[in-house]
Motif scaffolding. Sequence first.
Motif, PDB file in Angstrom:
ATOM      1  N   ILE A  62      79.638  11.213  29.401  1.00 48.13           N
ATOM      2  CA  ILE A  62      79.762  11.983  30.642  1.00 48.13           C
ATOM      3  C   ILE A  62      81.148  12.625  30.735  1.00 48.13           C
ATOM      4  O   ILE A  62      81.284  13.796  31.097  1.00 48.13           O
ATOM      5  CB  ILE A  62      79.476  11.085  31.873  1.00 48.13           C
TER       6      ILE A  62
ATOM      7  N   ARG B 169      66.381   7.396  33.576  1.00 47.17           N
ATOM      8  CA  ARG B 169      66.635   7.639  34.999  1.00 47.17           C
ATOM      9  C   ARG B 169      65.490   7.102  35.861  1.00 47.17           C
ATOM     10  O   ARG B 169      65.719   6.651  36.983  1.00 47.17           O
ATOM     11  CB  ARG B 169      66.786   9.155  35.213  1.00 47.17           C
TER      12      ARG B 169
ATOM     13  N   THR C 229      74.716  15.149  37.750  1.00 46.64           N
ATOM     14  CA  THR C 229      75.864  14.297  37.408  1.00 46.64           C
ATOM     15  C   THR C 229      77.172  15.085  37.461  1.00 46.64           C
ATOM     16  O   THR C 229      78.180  14.600  37.980  1.00 46.64           O
ATOM     17  CB  THR C 229      75.689  13.735  35.971  1.00 46.64           C
TER      18      THR C 229
ATOM     19  N   GLY D 144      71.839  16.810  33.076  1.00 51.10           N
ATOM     20  CA  GLY D 144      73.050  16.264  33.695  1.00 51.10           C
ATOM     21  C   GLY D 144      73.631  17.172  34.769  1.00 51.10           C
ATOM     22  O   GLY D 144      74.786  17.014  35.159  1.00 51.10           O
TER      23      GLY D 144
END
Length: 191
Positions: free
Chosen positions: A176, A128, A16, A13
């Motif tokens: 997230i 992904r 992100t 991540g």
Amino acid sequence: MKYFILFGPPGAGKGTHAAPLEKEFNLLHISTGELLRKEIAAGTELGKQAAALIEKGDLVPDAVVEGMIANTFAANPDVKGFLLDGFPRTVQQAMDLDEMLESRDERVTGVISLMIPDEEIKTRIQGRAQIEGRADDASDEIIANRIRNYHAKTEPLIEIYKEKGLYFEVDGVGSIDEVQDRVFAAVNKLF
Ligand code: ADP
């Protein structure tokens, strides 16, 4: 100047969380993976050489990524700091980064490490692959090679930065938002 390293296995991540971090803390985000994908898309000689390695899940040579990092540092003398994402990824890269920073009279501010288990890496990268279509996300074999390379070549950096007192680990499993709160809290302490 601040020099943060966003660390973690593939699919943890980093990308992100880099975007909100860049904005919140006024840092310039440098993703070596993204820079390499731009070279590939532009069809440069460097891109062609990198593509062959990346598509197998191998790392590109240290000198290649270090050149991109040095260029980005040199081109951005007025930023508040940098957020390095995907670099350093080998012990040699970490040593060369130290040298690059020393010559600027600077040092690494902290390493924020997003930790997720290997099983979660596979699931996330497979997810992904459907969305981004990256060549290096395409097969289980390539993903397994990237995980192997992470453990063999990148994981040793954890001990190095722990010894320097610069290593801050964040649990990368959760929503997230949850993970972002943890990452922000870790960065905040270092400002
Ligand atoms: P991920 O974090 O999912 O592995 P990245 O976008 O960071 O994805 O990197 C994609 C690929 O680019 C890597 O698997 C590797 O081949 C190459 N790469 C990126 N950064 C480096 C680096 N610092 N050193 C060597 N190779 C790199």
